[in-house]
Design a protein around this motif. Structure first.
Motif, PDB file in Angstrom:
ATOM      1  N   ILE A 107      37.683  32.868  45.511  1.00 13.53           N
ATOM      2  CA  ILE A 107      38.668  33.916  45.248  1.00 13.53           C
ATOM      3  C   ILE A 107      38.099  34.942  44.275  1.00 13.53           C
ATOM      4  O   ILE A 107      37.614  34.600  43.193  1.00 13.53           O
ATOM      5  N   GLY A 108      38.131  36.218  44.678  1.00 11.03           N
ATOM      6  CA  GLY A 108      37.611  37.293  43.854  1.00 11.03           C
ATOM      7  C   GLY A 108      38.703  37.959  43.035  1.00 11.03           C
ATOM      8  O   GLY A 108      39.825  37.474  42.925  1.00 11.03           O
ATOM      9  N   SER A 109      38.354  39.112  42.456  1.00 15.17           N
ATOM     10  CA  SER A 109      39.298  39.861  41.620  1.00 15.17           C
ATOM     11  C   SER A 109      39.098  41.352  41.882  1.00 15.17           C
ATOM     12  O   SER A 109      37.971  41.831  41.962  1.00 15.17           O
ATOM     13  N   LEU A 110      40.212  42.080  42.020  1.00 12.35           N
ATOM     14  CA  LEU A 110      40.155  43.525  42.271  1.00 12.35           C
ATOM     15  C   LEU A 110      41.144  44.242  41.374  1.00 12.35           C
ATOM     16  O   LEU A 110      42.326  43.899  41.335  1.00 12.35           O
ATOM     17  N   GLU A 111      40.654  45.262  40.673  1.00 13.86           N
ATOM     18  CA  GLU A 111      41.512  46.108  39.841  1.00 13.86           C
ATOM     19  C   GLU A 111      41.636  47.481  40.507  1.00 13.86           C
ATOM     20  O   GLU A 111      40.632  48.127  40.792  1.00 13.86           O
ATOM     21  N   ILE A 112      42.853  47.897  40.779  1.00 11.92           N
ATOM     22  CA  ILE A 112      43.106  49.185  41.428  1.00 11.92           C
ATOM     23  C   ILE A 112      43.685  50.151  40.401  1.00 11.92           C
ATOM     24  O   ILE A 112      44.739  49.868  39.808  1.00 11.92           O
TER      25      ILE A 112
END
Length: 339
Positions: A107-112
């Motif tokens: 599981i990755g991480s994304l900041e928008i």
């Protein structure tokens, strides 16, 4: 902690849950993982059982949906089992912890981030077509590996979509910039105020782009009539678009209500994303409907005023310039100018 599923109270419900679980296990064995998710979700709504959630997590994992799989695994591992719980429940709990440890690194991480989000109205951010909560904008959130399409829009604005690709466990950040949407309904703009004072807006709102300025010494009644017909045309288009978007909003809401067909009006977990999308589309259509009706009403009002002025100008000659501009404000609208 108990699961959020609905507990069976009758033999028929328990039998139905077992039948659904059997079909779900068969679908899983055949590699029909999407069907397995649907079947085990339905089984869990009838009767809570950790094995249902275990297969649900495995089916999500097989589709690369590790975030959803993790949530199902966590529901199993955090549940406080009764002392007389069946061995199958305890086996599912221990197995879930092992499988959870295996998928966590994927599981990755994304900041928008969205430039202009602070002043935006009705901000909508979507990942792969699915809306996310506005409070998650600017905050790193878990995401599955793979390619993802990021979109952002607000009333009158839209950002250029971006595509982000992440590997297992990758962390990334992306920024979208809101820009004026050329396809959006015309926005209110500054203009002259009632009484002919340039640069001031009418009370409660801004002056519309459909302003009409005429000199009665040069164009007279004919010019006024042309302006009136133009305003009527704008009004007709606005009312027509308002009606179209109103029907679209009603249809989207009906479609969303139709998906919530569980007992007592409950909504299937497998349809949650589709229902959220329909609700979001209905809200957007409702907003555009209000804008359409407002522009249409102001256009018709402006046309009526200019027709009356056209009749007056034919009987009275004046050297003063006549300026007419409809305006639209928050919860109000009207026609202003110098006559």
């Amino acid at each position: 902690m108990m699961s959020g599923g609905v507990f069976a109270q009758t033999d028929e419900q328990r039998a139905g849950a077992r039948s659904l679980a059997t079909e779900g296990a068969s679908a899983f064995s055949d590699g029909r993982y999407k069907d397995a998710v649907d079947l085990f979700t339905k089984a869990e709504t009838l009767m809570h059982a950790p094995p249902h959630l275990l297969y649900l997590a495995r089916a999500h994992s097989k589709q690369g949906q590790f975030v959803k799989a993790r949530e199902a695994y966590l529901r199993i591992t955090k549940e406080q089992l009764a002392g007389n719980a069946p061995p199958a429940f305890r086996d599912a709990q221990s197995t879930a912890q092992k499988e959870l440890n295996a998928i966590n690194p994927k599981i990755g991480s994304l900041e928008i981030k969205v430039e202009g989000a602070e002043a935006a109205k009705d901000l909508s951010v979507k990942i792969d077509g699915n809306a996310i909560a506005s409070v998650l904008v600017g905050v790193p959130q878990p995401i599955d590996p793979g390619e993802h399409r990021i979109e952002a829009s607000a009333t009158g604005f839209r950002a250029q979509p971006q595509t982000v690709r992440l590997g297992d466990g990758d962390k990334a950040s992306t920024t979208l910039k809101l820009e004026v949407d050329p396809n959006a309904a015309p926005a209110a703009a500054p203009g002259a105020a009632p009484g002919g004072q340039p640069g001031a807006a009418p009370p409660g709102g801004a002056v519309s782009d459909t302003s009409v300025s005429m000199d009665t010494t040069s164009s007279g009644g004919n010019g006024m009539r042309i302006g009136a017909y133009t305003a009527f045309g704008v009004g007709a288009v606005g009312l027509g678009l308002g009606t179209v978007f109103l029907l679209q909003a009603s249809g989207k809401r009906s479609d969303a209500d139709g998906l919530c067909n569980l007992p007592n009006g409950g909504c299937p977990i497998s349809k949650k994303e589709e229902i959220n999308n329909l609700d979001s589309d209905a809200k957007s259509a409702s907003t555009l409907s209000v804008v359409g009706f407002a522009v249409g009403g102001v256009g018709v009002a402006a046309g009526v005023v200019m027709l009356l002025l056209a009749g007056k100008s034919e009987s009275t000659t004046t050297s003063a310039q006549t300026i007419v501009y409809p305006w639209v404000g928050i919860g109000s609208g009207g026609v202003a100018g110098r006559f």
